[in-house]
Every structure is written in structure tokens, then in C-alpha cells.
Write a protein that holds these residues in place. Structure first.
Motif, short mmCIF file in Angstrom:
data_model
loop_
_atom_site.label_atom_id
_atom_site.label_comp_id
_atom_site.label_asym_id
_atom_site.label_seq_id
_atom_site.Cartn_x
_atom_site.Cartn_y
_atom_site.Cartn_z
N ALA A 1 29.41 34.74 42.37
CA ALA A 1 29.89 35.44 41.17
C ALA A 1 30.45 36.81 41.56
CB ALA A 1 28.76 35.59 40.17
N GLU A 2 29.74 37.51 42.46
CA GLU A 2 30.21 38.83 42.91
C GLU A 2 31.56 38.71 43.61
OE1 GLU A 2 26.79 41.83 44.20
OE2 GLU A 2 26.42 39.82 44.97
N GLU B 1 33.81 36.40 43.19
CA GLU B 1 34.87 36.10 42.23
C GLU B 1 35.23 37.33 41.41
OE1 GLU B 1 34.36 32.44 40.07
OE2 GLU B 1 33.86 31.36 41.93
N ALA B 2 34.22 38.14 41.06
CA ALA B 2 34.48 39.35 40.29
C ALA B 2 35.38 40.29 41.10
CB ALA B 2 33.17 40.04 39.93
N ALA B 3 35.07 40.44 42.38
CA ALA B 3 35.88 41.32 43.24
C ALA B 3 37.30 40.76 43.34
CB ALA B 3 35.25 41.43 44.62
N LYS C 1 38.85 38.92 41.20
CA LYS C 1 39.57 39.14 39.93
C LYS C 1 40.13 40.55 39.88
CE LYS C 1 37.43 35.75 36.98
NZ LYS C 1 36.10 35.43 36.47
N ARG C 2 39.29 41.53 40.23
CA ARG C 2 39.76 42.92 40.17
C ARG C 2 40.87 43.16 41.20
NH1 ARG C 2 34.98 46.62 40.95
NH2 ARG C 2 36.45 48.27 40.46
N HIS D 1 42.18 36.31 42.31
CA HIS D 1 41.39 35.17 41.82
C HIS D 1 42.30 34.01 41.40
CE1 HIS D 1 38.19 32.95 39.91
NE2 HIS D 1 38.93 32.88 38.80
#
Ligand SMILES: Nc1ncnc2c1ncn2[C@@H]1O[C@H](COP(=O)(O)OP(=O)(O)OP(=O)(O)O)[C@@H](O)[C@H]1O
Ligand SMILES: [Mg+2]
Length: 581
Positions: free
Chosen positions: A440-441, A443-445, A447-448, A452
Motif C-alpha cells: 500500500a505504501e 502504491e501511495a508513493a 501515485k504521488r 501508478h
């Protein structure tokens, strides 16, 4: 000799003890059955020479029993010592290899500039293998070849000093011959190792550069270099064998001639009646036992000399100074201060001269200047890839030299000019920023960092493998992945080296957005050729041929009419240029 053992054991001669003891016991183990056999023969011989005494069957039984028991003892001792010997050699080379790789990681990047990567690979794999083989095989043989004849000589001198003397008379001559050729052997080994490394490096260069070689149609020229290096290796190998072969054979013949001399003298003395048959037999038996290891050692002599050179190379790297400093960075958001910093990749040609500036925490500083002015060098010095020659760099209030390089790097995220991706999945390449990150971490990175979407679009998503160096991705994709990596790391200092160079407008917008996410609330040092992207920086540092020539905000520098304002106007003009059709 002491030096040789020191080298061959990679600086820890103590590790040779197990094999030394094994070899000595092995020597004794070989002599005792020989002595027993002679006793057996003597018993039979006496029964023939003096029929009135008869055959002493009891004694024969005892001897046979001892021989049998000896076999068992020998087996048990061997099994355990064998293990120890090999264990010592292999664990020495396994831990030694890792230790060496770890040591190399702590060296400054300057060290790698001096050595070919092929040379280092060779050092860790092939030179270590050579030393390992010598410790596990040649050293035990050498020790038994020294210990056995000495033990045998002391015993045999008591029995018959004339025979003992003849038997060993040629050994010192053989050793002398080898000793005399030692320098030649050392030079030939050195030549051979160098030629081997050269060939490995050329091969590596040829294979890794294959894309450039094809693109520039250089196959002929590079191939010629490769061919020449293999040619040199062939020459060195031939010379090594052709010159050393006859010398070693000569030493072997000389040494072994003692055996022939002894047989000849023995027969003569036997006929003359001053030597008994059992003693003669004992000499024959012991002779074959001790000349065998001696011959093997002489045959291996060249290899051991070669290993000593390999070991020397390993120790040279081990003795290379690592960067000093063990402290951690104390401030959560440290400032970065350059105080009269002078640095050159080669000490005599400075790339930065007397550069001083202060970067306040949580500000954005841009580095501007012509190509080769030293911008990337400044970022490499902040990350302490090299140590400077004069002046001081402070991280917070600590001199950078007191900080352990790996601890410093925990506080720094770097997005390089040329992004390197490992041959692994995309997900794992992002995870390098934080090894224990959850999916999850990651993917979050991503995305930012605006990557992603393109990653999810790939058939295997985050598990898509990346070719070595990231050859299967576009430049913009690689940069965004490396920004995601940096985001995940969440370090307080961010070094961005021309992250938006050579991208198309759409990609550039995405990368810019990724960078904006990255730099929020961080101390940022940014290099961008396009001055438009750095207009809002808190401070702009202008470098010219390694000197700081201007410093200030965009507005201040524009008014200054210096290099910056000239560059700015040039770029404004260039923006207006159109290719006419
Ligand atoms: N590893 C190295 N070994 C020796 N010299 C180097 C090395 N890296 C850079 N240099 C030299 O140092 C000088 C400054 O290089 P640097 O990479 O800092 O320039 P730069 O300002 O980043 O240029 P660019 O805008 O082209 O990236 C150049 O003359 C370069 O040739
Ligand atoms: Mg650069």
C-alpha cells in the motif's frame, strides 16, 4: 616464508593451523605403517635366515592387528581434520568475500574510478578462489612435504647416516634451484594475473557496451581491443608455462635423484655386508612415502606463487582506507554549509575552488551553470560520495567528515541525472527507498510520483520485471519511478539532478507534478537547465568553472546583469524559436 604465509592466508596465518596439524598427523600416519611393514618383513626374514628360531606368528598377528587398528584411527582422524581444513578454507573465503565486498562499499567512489569493474569482480571471485584452493590443498601438502622429510631424516640418521645422507643430499639443491627462480616466477605470475584481469575487463566492456557499440558501428574497433587482450593473455600463459615448466621439472628431477642415489648406495653397501636387508627395505619404503609429497609440492609451486600474488591483490584492497566518521546526523532538518570547499576528482585538477554557501533547512536551492561547471559535483559532495581536499562541509553543525556515510545517506534522497534501476520488479525497485514498505505504501508513493497509472497498465503491474539498468522503460518512466523511491524514503534532504531534462512536454508535466509532491517541507537542492522551472527557488547559486559567481533569488539575479540574467535572456529567446517549414 613468513610473508608468504601471511599473504596466502589473507593476513590471518592462524587460520592455517588446522590444515597444518592435519598435514603433520597425516605424515606420521603414513610412516607408521611403513615401519610396521618392515617389522613384519624382518620377522619373516629372520625365520628364513635362522630356521632354528622359526616363524614368530604371534608377533605377526600383533603387527597385523596394529596395522588394522591404525587404519581405523587414521580414518577417524582424517574425517574430522579433513572437515576442519576445508571448512577453514571455505569459510575464510566466504566470509572474506563478504567482508571485502562490505569494505569496498565503504570506500569513496574515487576508488572505483581507479579500478576497472572487471578487475574488482575478478578479485572477489577468481583471486579469492585461487587463495582458497591454495589454503585447502597446497598449504597442507607444503607442510607435510616439509615436516615429513625432517621427521624421516632424524629417524633414519640413527639407523644409517650414510644412507640418510645420500637420500637427502639433492633436496637442498632442488630447493635452491626454485629459490633462484623465485623472482622470475613472481614476475610471470604478476603478468599473467594482469593479463587475465585486462581480458575480463575488456570482455565486460564489450558486453555491457554492446548497445553503444552497435549504435556507433564500433564493433570492429572494440572487438580488436578484446582480441588484443585475449592475445596478451595467451602470451602470458604460454610464457608462464614454458619458462616455469622446465625449472620446476628440473627441481623435481634433482630432488628425486636422491632416491636413485640411495638405491644405488644401498645395493653397494648391502653387497659389501655393511647394511642389513631390513634397514635397506625401511629406507626404500620411507623413501617412496616422502618423495611423493615433495614431488607434489614442487609441481604445485608455481600455483602457490601465483596465489601469493592474488592474495597480495586482495590485501591491497583491504588496506585501502575507508571513509572516516561514525556519527549520525543529529538535526531533524539540518542546514547544509559549504565553507571554502575545494575539490577535484584528481587532486591536482580542482573542479570546485573555494566554494562557500549556506542552504537553510526546508528551502529550495537551485544550482545553475554551464555544462561541466560543477553542479552535479556539489550534490555528490553533499551525499559524501567523495571527501573534499580543502575547506569544510557542515551538515547542521557537524562536519561531514564526522558522519558515517551510510548514516548520512539515510537523511538524503537522490534523484540522479541518469536513473539506475536494478534487474528486479518495478515494485522492488521502488521499495529500495524503504526496505520494509508495504504494498500500500509503495502504491501511495507511486501515485504521488504520477507513475501508478502506467505501472497498473502493465500486464504484471508492480511485479513487472525491469531489465538491467532499466533498459525496458522510457526515460520519463524511470525518473518517476526513482521519484517514487525518493518519496517512499521520506528523507529530509533531497538532491534532484536535472530530473526534467530530455522529456517531452506531457512527461515533463507529470515529472514536475511528482517533484512538487516530493519537495514539500524538505531541504531541496535542485539542478535544472531550464531556468523557468526554478524561478520560485528560495536561493539560486550560479557556478562558473567551479567557482560560485552569483547567488540570490531570481529577481535579484535578473537585475544583476551577470551570467544568470544572460542565461535567462538566451533561454527566453530560444523559447521563441520555431523550426520553419
Ligand atoms: N567521476 C569523475 N571523474 C573525473 N572527473 C569528473 C568526474 N565527474 C565529473 N568530472 C569532471 O568534473 C567537472 C564538473 O562535472 P559536473 O558533473 O559536476 O558538471 P555539471 O555542472 O553537473 O555538468 P552538466 O550540466 O553537464 O551535468 C567536469 O569537468 C567533469 O568532466
Ligand atoms: Mg550534471
Amino acid at each position: 616464508m613468513k610473508n608468504y604465509l601471511y599473504n596466502i592466508s589473507g593476513g590471518s596465518p592462524r587460520s592455517l593451523w588446522p590444515s597444518a596439524i592435519a598435514a603433520i598427523l597425516d605424515g606420521i600416519a603414513k610412516i607408521i605403517p611403513a615401519a610396521l611393514l618392515v617389522d613384519l618383513f624382518n620377522t619373516i626374514y629372520v625365520s628364513f635366515a635362522h630356521p632354528e628360531i622359526g616363524l614368530n606368528t604371534n608377533r605377526m598377528w600383533v603387527v597385523c592387528l596394529i596395522l588394522f587398528a591404525w587404519l581405523l584411527v587414521e580414518y577417524a582422524a582424517y574425517a574430522s581434520l579433513y572437515d576442519k581444513t576445508y571448512l577453514a578454507a571455505y569459510s575464510l573465503s566466504a566470509t572474506g568475500r563478504l567482508k571485502l565486498a562490505e569494505h569496498i562499499r565503504h570506500l569513496s567512489l574515487g576508488f572505483f574510478g581507479k579500478r576497472d569493474p572487471g578487475d574488482l569482480t575478478n578479485l572477489i571471485l577468481s583471486d579469492y578462489g585461487q587463495v582458497e584452493h591454495t589454503i585447502s590443498h597446497n598449504v597442507p601438502q607444503l607442510i607435510s612435504a616439509v615436516v615429513l622429510p625432517i621427521m624421516a631424516l632424524t629417524g633414519l640418521i640413527w639407523l644409517d647416516f650414510r644412507m640418510a645422507l645420500v637420500m637427502f643430499i639433492a633436496v637442498p639443491l632442488g630447493v635452491l634451484l626454485l629459490w633462484l627462480t623465485d623472482t622470475i616466477q613472481a614476475r610471470l605470475s604478476e603478468n599473467h594475473v594482469q593479463a587475465k584481469n585486462e581480458a575480463a575487463s575488456r570482455l565486460q566492456e564489450y558486453l555491457t557496451g554492446i548497445r553503444e557499440i552497435k549504435a556507433h558501428n564500433m564493433s570492429g574497433k572494440r572487438f580488436e581491443r578484446l582480441r588484443l587482450s585475449f592475445d596478451r593473455l595467451k602470451q602470458a600463459s604460454i610464457r608462464l608455462e614454458a619458462i616455469m615448466g622446465p625449472m620446476i621439472m628440473g627441481a623435481m628431477l634433482l630432488t628425486r635423484s636422491g632416491m636413485t642415489l640411495m638405491i644405488w648406495t644401498g645395493s653397494y653397501l648391502l653387497v659389501g655386508g655393511s647394511l642389513s636387508l631390513p634397514v635397506f627395505l625401511l629406507f626404500l619404503l620411507v623413501g617412496t612415502k616422502i618423495f611423493e609429497p615433495l614431488t607434489i609440492v614442487l609441481m604445485n609451486y608455481g600455483e602457490m606463487r601465483y596465489s601469493a600474488y592474488s592474495a597480495q591483490r586482495i590485501m591491497d584492497v583491504q588496506q585501502e582506507q575507508t571513509m572516516e566518521g561514525s556519527a549520525d546526523v543529529t538535526a531533524a532538518h539540518p542546514s547544509i554549509i559549504f565553507d571554502q570547499v575545494t575539490f577535484g576528482y584528481e587532486a591536482q585538477t580542482p573542479v570546485l575552488s573555494g566554494v562557500s554557501f549556506t542552504i537553510k533547512p526546508k528551502t529550495i536551492t537551485a544550482l545553475v551553470g554551464a555544462s561541466g561547471s560543477g553542479k552535479s559535483t556539489v550534490t555528490r559532495l553533499i551525499a559524501r560520495f567523495w571527501d573534499i581536499q580543502a575547506g569544510t562541509i557542515y551538515i547542521g553543525d557537524q562536519s561531514i567528515r564526522t558522519i558515517a556515510p551510510e548514516k548520512l545517506l539515510q537523511h538524503i534522497s537522490i534523484v540522479f541525472q541518469d536513473v539506475y534501476l536494478f534487474q528486479d520488479t518495478i515494485g522492488n525497485n521502488i521499495r529500495i527507498g524503504k526496505m520494509d514498505a508495504t504494498q500500500a505504501e509503495i502504491e501511495a508513493a507511486a501515485k504521488r510520483a504520477c507513475c501508478h497509472d502506467f505501472i497498473s497498465g502493465l500486464p504484471q503491474g508492480y511485479n513487472t520485471p525491469v531489465g538491467e539498468g532499466g533498459s525496458t522503460l522510457s526515460g520519463g518512466e524511470k525518473q518517476r519511478i526513482s521519484i517514487a523511491r525518493a518519496l517512499l524514503k521520506n528523507a529530509s534532504i533531497i538532491l534532484l539532478d536535472e530530473a526534467t531534462a530530455s522529456l517531452d512536454p506531457e512527461n515533463e508535466a507529470a515529472v514536475q507534478q511528482a517533484i512538487n509532491a516530493l519537495v514539500a517541507d524538505k531541504t531541496v537542492i535542485l539542478i535544472a537547465h531550464r531556468l523557468k522551472t526554478i524561478q520560485n527557488a528560495d536561493n539560486i547559486i550560479v557556478l562558473d568553472q567551479g567557482r560560485l559567481v552569483e547567488e540570490g533569488t531570481h529577481d535579484k539575479l535578473l537585475n544583476g546583469q551577470g551570467i544568470y540574467s544572460r542565461l535567462w535572456h538566451l533561454q527566453q529567446q530560444a523559447e521563441g524559436w520555431q523550426v520553419k517549414t
